[in-house]
Design a protein around this motif. Sequence first.
Motif, PDB file in Angstrom:
ATOM      1  N   GLN A   1       0.931  -1.281  -0.246  1.00 13.95           N
ATOM      2  CA  GLN A   1      -0.331  -0.088   0.229  1.00 13.95           C
ATOM      3  C   GLN A   1       0.790   1.530  -0.156  1.00 13.95           C
ATOM      4  O   GLN A   1       1.974   1.481   0.267  1.00 13.95           O
ATOM      5  CB  GLN A   1      -0.629   0.106   1.557  1.00 13.95           C
ATOM      6  N   ALA A   2       0.089   2.140  -0.342  1.00 14.36           N
ATOM      7  CA  ALA A   2       1.534   3.800  -0.236  1.00 14.36           C
ATOM      8  C   ALA A   2       1.301   3.512   0.684  1.00 14.36           C
ATOM      9  O   ALA A   2       0.564   3.772   1.595  1.00 14.36           O
ATOM     10  CB  ALA A   2       0.527   4.058  -0.755  1.00 14.36           C
ATOM     11  N   GLY A   3       2.582   4.131   0.898  1.00 14.62           N
ATOM     12  CA  GLY A   3       3.141   4.868   2.466  1.00 14.62           C
ATOM     13  C   GLY A   3       3.593   3.434   3.128  1.00 14.62           C
ATOM     14  O   GLY A   3       4.625   4.513   3.794  1.00 14.62           O
ATOM     15  N   GLY A   4       3.805   2.318   2.455  1.00 13.64           N
ATOM     16  CA  GLY A   4       4.280   1.492   3.090  1.00 13.64           C
ATOM     17  C   GLY A   4       5.717   0.956   2.779  1.00 13.64           C
ATOM     18  O   GLY A   4       6.696   2.227   2.307  1.00 13.64           O
ATOM     19  N   SER A   5       7.016   0.467   3.186  1.00 12.51           N
ATOM     20  CA  SER A   5       7.936   0.102   2.478  1.00 12.51           C
ATOM     21  C   SER A   5       8.300  -0.984   1.820  1.00 12.51           C
ATOM     22  O   SER A   5       7.571  -2.405   2.537  1.00 12.51           O
ATOM     23  CB  SER A   5       8.989  -0.172   3.739  1.00 12.51           C
ATOM     24  N   LEU A   6       9.728  -1.214   1.367  1.00 13.34           N
ATOM     25  CA  LEU A   6      10.234  -2.377   0.956  1.00 13.34           C
ATOM     26  C   LEU A   6      11.724  -2.724   0.787  1.00 13.34           C
ATOM     27  O   LEU A   6      12.476  -1.544   0.567  1.00 13.34           O
ATOM     28  CB  LEU A   6       9.602  -2.843  -0.261  1.00 13.34           C
ATOM     29  N   ARG A   7      12.258  -3.850   1.104  1.00  9.64           N
ATOM     30  CA  ARG A   7      13.838  -3.699   1.010  1.00  9.64           C
ATOM     31  C   ARG A   7      13.602  -5.175  -0.487  1.00  9.64           C
ATOM     32  O   ARG A   7      13.463  -5.931  -0.355  1.00  9.64           O
ATOM     33  CB  ARG A   7      14.220  -4.432   2.122  1.00  9.64           C
ATOM     34  N   LEU A   8      14.052  -4.343  -1.400  1.00 15.06           N
ATOM     35  CA  LEU A   8      14.520  -5.051  -2.861  1.00 15.06           C
ATOM     36  C   LEU A   8      16.224  -5.865  -2.331  1.00 15.06           C
ATOM     37  O   LEU A   8      17.007  -4.775  -1.658  1.00 15.06           O
ATOM     38  CB  LEU A   8      15.117  -4.110  -3.458  1.00 15.06           C
ATOM     39  N   SER A   9      16.082  -6.631  -2.659  1.00 13.49           N
ATOM     40  CA  SER A   9      17.736  -7.126  -2.944  1.00 13.49           C
ATOM     41  C   SER A   9      18.428  -7.973  -3.973  1.00 13.49           C
ATOM     42  O   SER A   9      16.942  -8.608  -4.837  1.00 13.49           O
ATOM     43  CB  SER A   9      18.117  -8.109  -1.481  1.00 13.49           C
ATOM     44  N   CYS A  10      19.378  -7.883  -3.942  1.00 15.32           N
ATOM     45  CA  CYS A  10      20.072  -8.320  -5.251  1.00 15.32           C
ATOM     46  C   CYS A  10      21.346  -8.826  -5.104  1.00 15.32           C
ATOM     47  O   CYS A  10      22.353  -8.816  -4.656  1.00 15.32           O
ATOM     48  CB  CYS A  10      20.376  -7.381  -6.395  1.00 15.32           C
ATOM     49  N   ALA A  11      21.272 -10.431  -4.644  1.00 16.16           N
ATOM     50  CA  ALA A  11      22.085 -11.181  -4.896  1.00 16.16           C
ATOM     51  C   ALA A  11      22.905 -11.808  -5.961  1.00 16.16           C
ATOM     52  O   ALA A  11      22.763 -11.978  -7.320  1.00 16.16           O
ATOM     53  CB  ALA A  11      22.025 -12.186  -4.629  1.00 16.16           C
ATOM     54  N   ALA A  12      24.149 -11.774  -6.271  1.00 14.27           N
ATOM     55  CA  ALA A  12      24.773 -11.427  -7.230  1.00 14.27           C
ATOM     56  C   ALA A  12      25.544 -12.937  -7.111  1.00 14.27           C
ATOM     57  O   ALA A  12      26.629 -13.501  -5.697  1.00 14.27           O
ATOM     58  CB  ALA A  12      26.139 -10.525  -7.159  1.00 14.27           C
ATOM     59  N   SER A  13      26.662 -13.504  -8.076  1.00 15.47           N
ATOM     60  CA  SER A  13      27.184 -14.778  -8.642  1.00 15.47           C
ATOM     61  C   SER A  13      28.582 -14.517  -8.591  1.00 15.47           C
ATOM     62  O   SER A  13      28.859 -13.120  -9.469  1.00 15.47           O
ATOM     63  CB  SER A  13      26.738 -15.326  -9.134  1.00 15.47           C
ATOM     64  N   GLY A  14      29.866 -14.741  -8.178  1.00 10.57           N
ATOM     65  CA  GLY A  14      30.999 -14.759  -8.834  1.00 10.57           C
ATOM     66  C   GLY A  14      31.750 -13.840  -7.530  1.00 10.57           C
ATOM     67  O   GLY A  14      31.097 -13.220  -6.338  1.00 10.57           O
ATOM     68  N   ARG A  15      32.853 -14.211  -7.669  1.00 10.34           N
ATOM     69  CA  ARG A  15      34.121 -13.333  -6.317  1.00 10.34           C
ATOM     70  C   ARG A  15      34.694 -12.109  -6.858  1.00 10.34           C
ATOM     71  O   ARG A  15      35.011 -11.855  -5.952  1.00 10.34           O
ATOM     72  CB  ARG A  15      35.645 -14.286  -6.584  1.00 10.34           C
ATOM     73  N   THR A  16      33.744 -11.341  -7.589  1.00  4.71           N
ATOM     74  CA  THR A  16      34.434  -9.981  -8.420  1.00  4.71           C
ATOM     75  C   THR A  16      33.660  -8.801  -7.816  1.00  4.71           C
ATOM     76  O   THR A  16      33.454  -7.903  -8.178  1.00  4.71           O
ATOM     77  CB  THR A  16      34.796 -10.432  -9.126  1.00  4.71           C
ATOM     78  N   PHE A  17      32.190  -9.494  -7.356  1.00  4.31           N
ATOM     79  CA  PHE A  17      31.046  -8.561  -6.952  1.00  4.31           C
ATOM     80  C   PHE A  17      31.818  -7.525  -6.251  1.00  4.31           C
ATOM     81  O   PHE A  17      31.242  -6.057  -6.869  1.00  4.31           O
ATOM     82  CB  PHE A  17      30.485  -9.347  -6.149  1.00  4.31           C
ATOM     83  N   SER A  18      32.855  -7.104  -5.876  1.00  5.65           N
ATOM     84  CA  SER A  18      33.505  -5.811  -5.143  1.00  5.65           C
ATOM     85  C   SER A  18      33.383  -4.969  -6.571  1.00  5.65           C
ATOM     86  O   SER A  18      33.787  -3.727  -5.506  1.00  5.65           O
ATOM     87  CB  SER A  18      34.422  -6.172  -3.609  1.00  5.65           C
ATOM     88  N   ARG A  19      34.132  -5.608  -7.221  1.00  4.80           N
ATOM     89  CA  ARG A  19      34.846  -4.868  -8.134  1.00  4.80           C
ATOM     90  C   ARG A  19      33.500  -4.353  -9.081  1.00  4.80           C
ATOM     91  O   ARG A  19      34.231  -3.151  -9.899  1.00  4.80           O
ATOM     92  CB  ARG A  19      35.902  -5.871  -9.227  1.00  4.80           C
ATOM     93  N   TYR A  20      32.671  -4.229  -8.571  1.00  5.85           N
ATOM     94  CA  TYR A  20      31.632  -3.819  -9.441  1.00  5.85           C
ATOM     95  C   TYR A  20      31.356  -2.487  -8.776  1.00  5.85           C
ATOM     96  O   TYR A  20      30.272  -3.419  -7.875  1.00  5.85           O
ATOM     97  CB  TYR A  20      31.046  -4.693 -10.094  1.00  5.85           C
ATOM     98  N   ALA A  21      31.142  -1.124  -9.867  1.00  4.83           N
ATOM     99  CA  ALA A  21      29.523  -0.322  -8.969  1.00  4.83           C
ATOM    100  C   ALA A  21      28.073  -1.061  -9.324  1.00  4.83           C
ATOM    101  O   ALA A  21      28.252  -2.144 -10.279  1.00  4.83           O
ATOM    102  CB  ALA A  21      29.659   1.143  -9.547  1.00  4.83           C
ATOM    103  N   MET A  22      26.597  -0.623  -8.519  1.00  7.93           N
ATOM    104  CA  MET A  22      25.892  -1.437  -8.839  1.00  7.93           C
ATOM    105  C   MET A  22      24.428  -0.486  -8.827  1.00  7.93           C
ATOM    106  O   MET A  22      25.083   0.512  -8.232  1.00  7.93           O
ATOM    107  CB  MET A  22      25.434  -2.277  -7.415  1.00  7.93           C
TER     108      MET A  22
END
Length: 126
Positions: free
Chosen positions: A13-34
């Motif tokens: 509903q309007a006014g509510g909250s949500l938290r989206l998550s994005c799980a990444a595979s691979g060992r080099t995640f920290s080298r990427y801007a998201m």
Amino acid sequence: QVQLVESGGRLVQAGGSLRLSCAASGRTFSRYAMGWFRQAPGKERELVAAINWNGGKTFYTNSVEGRFTIGRDNAKNTVYLQMNSLKPEDTAVYYCAADSYTGDYVRRGSNVYDYWGQGTQVTVSS
């Protein structure tokens, strides 16, 4: 190669909250801007928020500034989008994307992002 899987989208509903998550595979995640993009029916895909590779820089589009927060946990290969005070105009499919740029700012064009998730639907009812 990076594979991205979004989760957390649902009807709220309007006014509510949500938290989206994005799980990444691979060992080099920290080298990427998201980035988190969204696309509503009949509209172009737009960048909602982005974070650079080490979390030191963020970007928010004007319409979500102060309501959305992007964060990342490189140890968990995950990027988040906390969405508060949701409005019906936030309704869209939300995509996370990875940009191999490792500079101190975030890039905004969708064409620079190398990898994309499949998207998660967020629907905000009035």
